[in-house]
Structures are given as structure tokens and as C-alpha cells.
Write a protein that holds these residues in place. Structure first.
Motif, short mmCIF file in Angstrom:
data_model
loop_
_atom_site.label_atom_id
_atom_site.label_comp_id
_atom_site.label_asym_id
_atom_site.label_seq_id
_atom_site.Cartn_x
_atom_site.Cartn_y
_atom_site.Cartn_z
N ALA A 87 0.83 -1.21 0.00
CA ALA A 87 0.00 0.00 0.00
C ALA A 87 0.86 1.26 0.00
O ALA A 87 0.50 2.27 -0.61
N VAL A 88 2.01 1.21 0.66
CA VAL A 88 2.92 2.35 0.68
C VAL A 88 3.54 2.53 -0.70
O VAL A 88 3.66 3.65 -1.21
N GLU A 89 3.94 1.42 -1.33
CA GLU A 89 4.49 1.48 -2.67
C GLU A 89 3.48 2.08 -3.65
O GLU A 89 3.83 2.92 -4.50
N GLN A 90 2.23 1.71 -3.53
CA GLN A 90 1.19 2.24 -4.41
C GLN A 90 0.98 3.73 -4.17
O GLN A 90 0.77 4.50 -5.12
N SER A 91 1.04 4.14 -2.92
CA SER A 91 0.88 5.56 -2.60
C SER A 91 2.02 6.38 -3.20
O SER A 91 1.79 7.49 -3.71
N LEU A 92 3.23 5.85 -3.16
CA LEU A 92 4.36 6.53 -3.79
C LEU A 92 4.14 6.68 -5.28
O LEU A 92 4.38 7.76 -5.86
N ILE A 142 6.51 9.58 -6.86
CA ILE A 142 7.72 9.65 -6.05
C ILE A 142 8.40 8.28 -6.09
O ILE A 142 7.76 7.26 -5.87
N GLU A 143 9.70 8.27 -6.36
CA GLU A 143 10.42 7.02 -6.44
C GLU A 143 10.51 6.38 -5.05
O GLU A 143 10.68 7.07 -4.04
N SER A 144 10.48 5.05 -5.01
CA SER A 144 10.56 4.35 -3.73
C SER A 144 11.90 4.55 -3.05
O SER A 144 12.00 4.48 -1.81
N ARG A 191 10.44 17.19 -5.14
CA ARG A 191 9.03 17.58 -5.24
C ARG A 191 8.20 16.61 -4.40
O ARG A 191 7.54 15.70 -4.94
N PRO A 192 8.18 16.80 -3.10
CA PRO A 192 7.50 15.83 -2.22
C PRO A 192 6.00 16.09 -2.09
O PRO A 192 5.41 15.89 -1.02
N SER A 207 2.93 13.55 2.44
CA SER A 207 2.28 13.35 3.74
C SER A 207 1.29 12.19 3.68
O SER A 207 1.15 11.43 4.64
N ALA A 208 0.61 12.04 2.54
CA ALA A 208 -0.31 10.91 2.37
C ALA A 208 0.45 9.59 2.37
O ALA A 208 -0.04 8.57 2.88
N VAL A 209 1.66 9.59 1.81
CA VAL A 209 2.49 8.39 1.81
C VAL A 209 2.85 8.00 3.25
O VAL A 209 2.75 6.84 3.64
N LEU A 210 3.25 8.99 4.04
CA LEU A 210 3.65 8.71 5.42
C LEU A 210 2.45 8.30 6.27
O LEU A 210 2.57 7.44 7.15
N ASP A 211 1.30 8.89 6.01
CA ASP A 211 0.08 8.45 6.70
C ASP A 211 -0.22 6.98 6.37
O ASP A 211 -0.64 6.21 7.23
N GLN A 212 0.03 6.61 5.11
CA GLN A 212 -0.20 5.22 4.71
C GLN A 212 0.74 4.27 5.45
O GLN A 212 0.37 3.13 5.76
#
Length: 481
Positions: A33-38, A43-45, A461-462, A466-471
């Protein structure tokens, strides 16, 4: 949250010191799920460093890109505040004092009044008022000499000015530390339109801050969330006075307020003292100047700061850069030696020594001012995770953990993870710079087990990070046994 802290106390006895030595299996890829959010946020993993370490239970850790040197932004405050808890103690306090060098008779102090700063990070207007009340209670009404500010407690470093937002040095979050830091050096401007008359007030009412009111009154209407009010400070040649030109438009019945830092530490502190002293009916006939308290001066009044545990709560809950920098220099001042040069170098040395003594590897650690408001500061996710694990075993674990924002409840996390299982279950310090998004702290999963978690994303370009970190926290909460 009592259940969470009971878990902390029970788990502390069995937690390993350094997760780098664990023989158990480790997940070395990002959760799906984190990979998908990236990917959704382009944003590269490789930009994400992640550590999820179970402190109770038998779940498998996740360690990805953990040994990369990254900018941690404000999660660096966790290093500063935890070191301060261990080195200064949870009940450490700072002193601010008034001294006199002349006789006091019938309310008249025949000589100079000295205000000696001790590096207090939280000398706000209320506490300064109480200190001046104590001065009055000790018989002082008039001062015939000068107001002398002793700002010699810190040996100040020469550090570059930082600003992500285009060089506006008047923003309160950019205020630097000082031996005599008063009210975080902030001025609050309040603009109100009452029946077509626009009034502007400034707090504290420092005499050298002038207002040029050019705000235009507009007919009554729904008050906007961001009123069209603009503040433009213009400083005098000697820096002693500032005229704030306030322009724009404001509807009848609406108001606007903002905070600015437009005076230097010397003139702000002196102006605040005089403003309150005048309100208390006192007077100081002489000038304002810098100096040192004479050895034979007489103590008139003293104010003690709140305990360190309250200070680190303000620092971590609200990510207060100025207070963090103040605490960093306080560590240096408490342990400096002649070879250090300044208190920032002293703080860097003592924190490294403390980390080494407690077997916390810090190869990537670079500390400039201890707040994370820096392009130079560095750490790895593994190093920060190791420190969180060590803190879990500390006698001051409860104080440290409770200083961090609670997800969906308060501080910088109050609006994040609402209506998720993580709400109320995590104590998380956040970090944000133009190219950084970060979280670090402690969280429970749905089974009640506690984890240390560090997720630091460095990217040009982040946007959406924040949505990635919430995930990351959502995925941690959903951990299967």
C-alpha cells in the motif's frame, strides 16, 4: 492512552537495545500500500527511508533504505529533546533574574537595573509580568539609571540564516536562540473593522513599534478565511524603531491577526520590559543597553522556567524551532569546555558522547542547530530508530513519548489520520521542509502491540508525501500476526 503507556513500561524490560543485531527475519521491501501511494504521487521508492520496529509482540520488523544519510527536518528535535531529558534531567529549569548595583530607598533604585538571561526557552509575557510584579513587591518603583540587558549566558554560534519561503526574515518560526529570549520575540498584530472603523493593536505594546494604518474598510460581508491584509515592516537606520505599514481590505465586522518578528532580541526584550513596567506604574529614567551584571550586584527578583518536561512538550507537539534551538544551546552551555568554541559545537560534542556511551551508532548524524530547520542536518532512519528503541527503555520513556503529537488529536498531527484506526493510537513527531517530509515516534497496531516507526522522505518535489507517510502508519496499524 493509559493502556499505551502500560505497554511501554512492561515492554521496556524485554526490548533489545539495538535492532541492527536482531537475528529474527526482517522485511526489506516497502509494504504494497505504501508502494502504491508513492506511485500515485509520482515519487520514487528510493526516496523513502523506512523503519518499523516492534517493541512488544513477535511481529517482523520492516527496514528499507535505512542506512542512507537523509535530512530529517523536524524529527531531529527528537534527538535534541531525548538527549536533554537524559543529560539535564526532567526537572531542569532555567533562571531569569533582576539585579541592582545601587541603593533602594522609598521605592527609588539609585542606579542601574540589570536583567540577566539564563537561556529560558519559555519566558513569555505572562511570566515576565509576574517577574516584574515580584520586582515591585520587593520595593522597586522607579529606576534612576539604565536598563542593562545581560545576554552573556550563551556563547552564540555563527550559523547561516535558513528560510524555505523566499527570504522573509520576519516570520516567527525563524527566530534564533538568545540568552534573553522574551516571548519568542513575537509581536501579535490584530486588525478589526468595527462599524467601518479599522483599528490595529499590537501585543506587547512596545513603544518603538509604530503602526501605519492603510487598511481600507469594505461593506459587511461573509468574513474570508484569509483576509486581504498585508504587513510591511520598515526598520529605522539604527534598528531601534520599526514602522509596520498595514494595508489591504477588511470587511465590516471582520478581523485579521498575524505574528511577526520585526525587532532584534535586544530591543524586543527592553521594549517588553518597559511596556509592562509602565503598566505597573513604574519608570526607568535611563537608557537601554547591553552589559554584564557586576559581581557585587544585589539580586532583586528571580523567575524559574517550567520544568524541562513541559518545555519538550511544547517543542515536539508544536515543532517549535526557536525553543528547540534554545534547548540545544542550553545543552552546550551546561557541558561546554574551552576547546568547544561555542555552545552549538559543545552541544554537538556532548550529544555524540552520550550516543556513544549508550551504544547508539551515529555515523550519519550531523547536527547544526538541533531543530531540523537546516539544510546541513543529517541522520539515517536506522540511527533514529535505534534512538527511539533506546528511549523506550529509558526511565523517562513516558515523559519523552507524551511530548509527541497524538495522531488525529493534537499538535502537528491533530488533522491527520482522522477517521482511521490510527487515531489516538500513535505519538508521532512530524518534519517538513520544502524537500522533506518525515515522521518518527511510536504507534500501536490493531492487536495492541507497540512499534517504533521512522519514515523519512527526501525528494525535490515531495507533493503528496504526507499521504504516503500516513499510509505507513495505516499499514503498521493493520499488521497481521
Amino acid at each position: 492512552m493509559r493502556k499505551l503507556f502500560r505497554c511501554f513500561i512492561v515492554g521496556a524490560l524485554s526490548a533489545p537495545l539495538a535492532f541492527s543485531t536482531l537475528a529474527a527475519p526482517v522485511h526489506q521491501s516497502l509494504p504494497a500500500a505504501v508502494e502504491q501511494s508513492l506511485k500515485r504521487n509520482k515519487i520514487e521508492s528510493s526516496a523513502l527511508s523506512l523503519v518499523m520496529l516492534p517493541l512488544t509482540g513477535n511481529a517482523t520488523p520492516t527496514i528499507v533504505n535505512a542506512d542512507v544519510s537523509v535530512n530529517p527536518a523536524s524529527t531531529m528535535k527528537l534527538v535534541t529533546t531525548y538527549a536533554a531529558l537524559e543529560l539535564l534531567g526532567p526537572n531542569h529549569q532555567w533562571r531569569t533574574e533582576f539585579y541592582a548595583d545601587g541603593p533602594l530607598k522609598d521605592g527609588v533604585l539609585g542606579g542601574n537595573l540589570y536583567l540577566k538571561g539564563g537561556g529560558d526557552p519559555k519566558l513569555n509575557m505572562e511570566r515576565l509580568w509576574l517577574l516584574l510584579r515580584d520586582l515591585r513587591a520587593n520595593g522597586v518603583r522607579q529606576v534612576t539609571g539604565d536598563l542593562v540587558l545581560d545576554r552573556n549566558y550563551f556563547i552564540q554560534p555563527d550559523l547561516p540564516q535558513f528560510d524555505d519561503d523566499g527570504g522573509d526574515s520576519n516570520k516567527p518560526y525563524l527566530v534564533g536562540p538568545d540568552s534573553l529570549l522574551v516571548n519568542l520575540k513575537a509581536l501579535r498584530f490584530v486588525v478589526r473593522n468595527d462599524a467601518g472603523k479599522v483599528d490595529i493593536a499590537v501585543e506587547p505594546p512596545i513603544a518603538t513599534v509604530k503602526i501605519d494604518n492603510r487598511v481600507q474598510s469594505q461593506p459587511a460581508a461573509k468574513c474570508p478565511g484569509w483576509p486581504e491584509v498585508v504587513y510591511n515592516p520598515v526598520k529605522s537606520a539604527d534598528g531601534r524603531e520599526v514602522t509596520v505599514v498595514v494595508s489591504g481590505k477588511l470587511h465590516v465586522g471582520c478581523s485579521s491577526q498575524t505574528y511577526l518578528s520585526v525587532l532584534d532580541h535586544e530591543h524586543y526584550a527592553a521594549g517588553a520590559v518597559r511596556a509592562i513596567w509602565n503598566e505597573l506604574g513604574g519608570s526607568i529614567r535611563g537608557h537601554d543597553r547591553l552589559g554584564s551584571v557586576p559581581k557585587d550586584a544585589r539580586l532583586l527578583a528571580r523567575a524559574l522556567s517550567p520544568d524541562l518536561v513541559e518545555i519538550i512538550r511544547d517543542i515536539n507537539k508544536y515543532s517549535n524551532n526557536t525553543m528547540a534551538r534554545q534547548l540545544f544551546l542550553s545543552l552546550g552551555a551546561a557541558f561546554r569546555n574551552e576547546a568547544d568554541g561555542d555552545d552549538a559545537k559543545a552541544a554537538q560534542r556532548v550529544i555524540r558522547q552520550w550516543l556513544a556511551k549508550n551504544r547508539m551508532i551515529s555515523t550519519h548524524l550531523v547536527m547544526e542547530n538541533g531543530s531540523g530547520l537546516s539544510r546541513a542536518e543529517r541522520i539515517s532512519a536506522r540511527e533514529l530508530g535505534t534512538m527511539l528503541q533506546n528511549a523506550w527503555r529509558s526511565p523517562y520513556a513516558a515523559e519523552f513519548i507524551s511530548s509527541m503529537p497524538i495522531a488525529a488529536r493534537d499538535g502537528t498531527m491533530r488533522k491527520r489520520l482522522l477517521n482511521t484506526g490510527v487515531a489516538g493510537q500513535a505519538h508521532i513527531k512530524t518534519g517538513t521542509l520544502n524537500t522533506v517530509r518525515a515522521i518518527a515516534g511510536y504507534s500501536r497496531d490493531k492487536h495492541g502491540d507497540v512499534w517504533a516507526v521512522v519514515a523519512i522522505l527526501n525528494h525535490p518535489r515531495p507533493w503528496g508525501a504526507s499521504a504516503v507517510l500516513d499510509q505507513v502508519l495505516i499499514d503498521l496499524y493493520s499488521q497481521a500476526r
